[in-house]
Design a protein around this motif. Structure first.
Motif, short mmCIF file in Angstrom:
data_model
loop_
_atom_site.label_atom_id
_atom_site.label_comp_id
_atom_site.label_asym_id
_atom_site.label_seq_id
_atom_site.Cartn_x
_atom_site.Cartn_y
_atom_site.Cartn_z
N ALA A 210 -0.97 3.12 -4.84
CA ALA A 210 -1.91 3.89 -4.01
C ALA A 210 -3.01 2.99 -3.47
O ALA A 210 -3.39 3.11 -2.30
CB ALA A 210 -2.49 5.05 -4.80
N ARG A 211 -3.52 2.10 -4.29
CA ARG A 211 -4.56 1.16 -3.83
C ARG A 211 -4.04 0.26 -2.73
O ARG A 211 -4.73 0.00 -1.75
CB ARG A 211 -5.05 0.30 -4.99
CG ARG A 211 -6.03 0.96 -5.88
CD ARG A 211 -6.57 -0.08 -6.83
NE ARG A 211 -7.42 0.48 -7.82
CZ ARG A 211 -7.67 -0.08 -8.98
NH1 ARG A 211 -7.08 -1.22 -9.30
NH2 ARG A 211 -8.48 0.48 -9.84
N LEU A 212 -2.83 -0.25 -2.92
CA LEU A 212 -2.24 -1.11 -1.89
C LEU A 212 -2.02 -0.34 -0.60
O LEU A 212 -2.21 -0.89 0.49
CB LEU A 212 -0.92 -1.70 -2.39
CG LEU A 212 -1.03 -2.73 -3.50
CD1 LEU A 212 0.35 -3.13 -4.00
CD2 LEU A 212 -1.81 -3.95 -3.03
N THR B 260 3.27 0.77 3.05
CA THR B 260 3.38 2.13 3.58
C THR B 260 4.32 2.87 2.64
O THR B 260 5.09 2.26 1.90
CB THR B 260 3.97 2.15 5.00
OG1 THR B 260 5.26 1.55 4.99
CG2 THR B 260 3.06 1.43 5.98
N ARG B 261 4.25 4.18 2.67
CA ARG B 261 5.18 4.95 1.85
C ARG B 261 5.84 6.02 2.70
O ARG B 261 5.24 6.57 3.63
CB ARG B 261 4.50 5.54 0.63
CG ARG B 261 3.60 6.68 0.90
CD ARG B 261 3.03 7.23 -0.38
NE ARG B 261 2.14 8.35 -0.05
CZ ARG B 261 1.69 9.20 -0.90
NH1 ARG B 261 2.00 9.09 -2.17
NH2 ARG B 261 0.90 10.17 -0.53
#
Length: 80
Positions: free
Chosen positions: A2-4, A11-12
């Protein structure tokens, strides 16, 4: 992760019940900034402290030391 994602490094994409994460930076884009960060955090930006830490753990062979010396000499010549 999440931090990245917040930093824009990945991206996710939703896939099934989970997510597929994909890097947005190449290794060559990421490595200089991360190296500088680690260098500062762990060694205060001191090359001598970094090499001393390697030497204290017997991580450097004579061949490694020769290779580093050669590389540093090449850097000196390039900067002139």
């Amino acid at each position: 992760l999440a931090r990245l994602e917040e930093k824009g490094c990945v991206t996710r994409e939703k896939q099934g019940r989970g997510y597929l994460y994909t890097a947005t930076l190449t290794r060559s884009e990421y490595l200089p900034a991360e190296s500088k960060s680690v260098w500062q955090r762990l060694f205060g930006g001191s090359p001598r402290s970094f090499v001393a830490a390697l030497a204290e753990t017997d991580a450097l062979t004579d061949a490694d030391i020769d290779e580093l010396a050669k590389y540093l000499e090449e850097l000196k010549k390039e900067r002139k």
